[in-house]
Design a protein around this motif. Structure first.
Motif, PDB file in Angstrom:
ATOM      1  N   ASP A  52       0.842  -1.201   0.000  1.00 24.96           N
ATOM      2  CA  ASP A  52       0.000   0.000   0.000  1.00 24.96           C
ATOM      3  C   ASP A  52       0.881   1.258   0.000  1.00 24.96           C
ATOM      4  OD1 ASP A  52      -2.220   1.746   0.298  1.00 24.96           O
ATOM      5  OD2 ASP A  52      -3.294   0.240   1.458  1.00 24.96           O
ATOM      6  N   HIS A  78      -7.706  -2.509   8.445  1.00 29.45           N
ATOM      7  CA  HIS A  78      -6.876  -1.793   7.468  1.00 29.45           C
ATOM      8  C   HIS A  78      -7.530  -0.428   7.254  1.00 29.45           C
ATOM      9  CE1 HIS A  78      -4.385  -1.784   3.626  1.00 29.45           C
ATOM     10  NE2 HIS A  78      -5.268  -0.839   3.356  1.00 29.45           N
ATOM     11  N   HIS A 135      -7.563   3.780   6.391  1.00 30.50           N
ATOM     12  CA  HIS A 135      -6.940   4.902   5.671  1.00 30.50           C
ATOM     13  C   HIS A 135      -7.217   6.217   6.372  1.00 30.50           C
ATOM     14  CE1 HIS A 135      -4.877   3.315   2.113  1.00 30.50           C
ATOM     15  NE2 HIS A 135      -5.604   2.252   2.370  1.00 30.50           N
TER      16      HIS A 135
HETATM   17 MN    MN Z   1      -5.252   0.276   1.415  1.00 29.44          MN
END
Ligand code: MN
Length: 525
Positions: free
Chosen positions: A26, A216, A218
């Motif tokens: 990522d 996960h 952001h």
């Molecule tokens: Mn991601």
């Protein structure tokens, strides 16, 4: 069988959080970044030293080059589990499996979008088709890896009932880990907590512990770290992070932030990780160097301002007890914790003098130095350690004489065969002694470092050096940061100005002068 890999990581007396670091996948997808093979390997080796449980090495189906880089990482990394990402299609899974086939411990990370907007515009597939593709992919992937993770991309914008259905189907198909992704950074901490809690309630495999929830998150709304911690609090056992929080758009949850919060607030989270947090400064420097981006001075845990104190009241408190205004202890001892400016008080100045010279001033001397310091501070934005040491020498408190620049100039020689830089450096100390050095290098930095090493013969190792330029229509200004190591101690310096070469020499002299004073070197060094 495959559950054992994760269970063996979790089954310790204190609940352990598995860190899956995705800096190389990522993070590598950050706008404007793409690591070279050599850089990826260098980062992977550091991630392993950090104690990362799972290193997500890349997305092998994306290119031949990426496939080869993952192969190379796999051959070098023996302690951490290697993860690779694949879309939930057989061709991707086979490529991903091929890239990690020689790995000691293999983790396949599949992805499948679940939210209405992704189903309609990206996949053009029905809910049933998506569930079938995901479950089939998990079954297929199981034959290639020790553990299989599948991410529900855009989980936080997916209908809760459908997300449950998805989780039940993939765990029944054998998924060891389900990644609940706040792919677009949409969720809020309390909401994310309830999502993870409710998934554990409604998906049997999560409640029974036969499958693990990974989070996960952001950072589009600045919540990546907060949401990750909320997820952990709600029962997620794996967190996906990147170093410095790099990643798509506003990036991912930063490993150093998540781990430090878990460490500092152990009384609140009651979990542990296997991460060696003392390596965070080194990790930040590496990521900063390979991306050529400067770590924001206020970045939690690793920013250069984080362990510095400028206000007089704060410096006073910190000089008395270093827990008054700081909850995180620096991983390294740096001599630049107090930034002197007109905001500084007498106590702060005394403490700074102790830090840079080892001298504890009596109150009478301190007051005299303080009044001179205040006069200087009204004229300049910040006062360097060289400025302070000069005041001490002038008052007879310091024997060592302090060096500054007398003259510096350089020119470059450019021809069809070569391009070289010559630097001429003249230094002077307060007793009128002079040093002259000149040197040649491929860059002006190489030349100036050589000249400084000729002028001062001690072994100062430069471990970090960065500069940022700021421009408006009429002027250019520069902020320069250097960190050096001498005999196991870190000496850092920061300066502002318009000529980078001069700034560099001034910063270097700030450090040299501290070393001369601390070790009572004579002027002949
Ligand atoms: Mn991601």
């Amino acid at each position: 069988m495959t559950h054992n890999l994760h269970n063996s990581l979790i089954n310790v007396p204190e609940r352990k959080i598995i860190i899956l670091d995705t800096t190389l996948r990522d993070g590598d997808q950050s706008p404007g970044m793409a690591f070279s093979a050599h850089e990826k390997l260098e980062i992977a080796i550091l991630l392993e030293r950090l104690g990362v449980d799972i290193i997500e090495a890349g997305f092998p189906a994306s290119s031949r080059g990426e496939y080869n880089i993952v192969r190379e990482i796999t051959s070098q990394i023996k302690n951490s589990i290697i993860s690779v990402m694949a879309r939930s299609i057989p061709g991707d899974i086979e490529k991903a499996a091929g890239a990690i086939k020689d790995s000691v411990k293999k983790h396949l990370h599949l992805t499948m979008a679940t939210s209405p907007i992704h189903r309609k515009y990206k996949l053009n597939k029905s809910k049933d088709e998506i569930i079938k593709m995901a479950a089939d992919s998990v079954k297929f992937a199981k034959s290639f890896a020790d553990s299989v993770e599948i991410g529900a991309e855009d989980s936080t914008r997916t209908e809760f009932n459908f997300l449950c259905e998805f989780c039940i189907a993939v765990t029944e198909a054998g998924a060891d880990v389900v990644n609940i992704s706040d792919t677009v950074g949409y969720s809020q901490p309390d909401e994310f907590f309830r999502l993870i809690k409710n998934l554990r309630k409604h998906v049997h495999a999560f409640g029974s512990g036969s499958a693990v929830i990974s989070v996960h998150c952001h950072n589009d709304l600045g919540m990546a770290t907060a949401n990750t911690l909320s997820g952990i609090l709600a029962g997620a056992s794996q967190a996906e992070t990147t170093l410095l929080g790099i990643g798509e758009r506003a990036g991912n949850a930063a490993m150093e932030e998540v781990v430090t919060a878990l460490n500092i607030r152990k009384n609140y989270y009651s979990v542990s990780t296997g991460i060696r947090s003392e390596l965070f400064p080194e990790a930040a420097r590496l990521i900063s160097r390979v991306n050529a981006i400067r770590v924001h001075p206020c970045k939690p845990v690793v920013g250069s301002n984080v362990y510095s104190h400028s206000a007089g009241i704060h410096q006073h408190g910190m000089a008395m007890n270093d827990e008054t205004y700081s909850i995180i202890k620096p991983a390294i001892t740096s001599t630049s914790r107090f930034i002197l400016s007109r905001h500084s008080g007498l106590k702060g100045l005394k403490e700074k003098i102790k830090q840079i010279s080892g001298i504890e001033l009596n109150d009478k001397d301190a007051k005299v130095i303080y009044s001179q310091f205040k006069k200087e501070a009204d004229k300049k934005k910040s006062i360097s350690s060289t400025d302070i040491l000069k005041l001490l020498h002038n008052k007879g408190i310091l024997k060592s004489s302090i060096w500054s620049i007398k003259k510096i100039y350089y020119f470059d020689v450019k021809s069809s065969e070569k391009h070289e830089f010559s630097v001429f450096l003249e230094l002077i100390n307060q007793d009128g002694m002079e040093k002259k050095a000149n040197a040649v290098g491929m860059t002006k930095w190489e030349a100036i470092i050589k000249a400084l090493k000729l002028a001062f013969h001690f072994d100062i190792k430069i471990i970090d050096f960065s500069s940022s330029l700021f421009a408006d229509e009429s002027a250019l200004s520069e902020r320069l940061h250097i960190e050096t190591e001498f005999e196991g101690n870190i000496y850092a310096d920061e300066s502002f100005g318009s000529d980078s070469l001069v700034l560099f020499v001034e910063s270097y002299l700030n450090i040299v002068n501290q070393i001369i004073v601390r070790y009572q070197f004579t002027d002949s060094v």
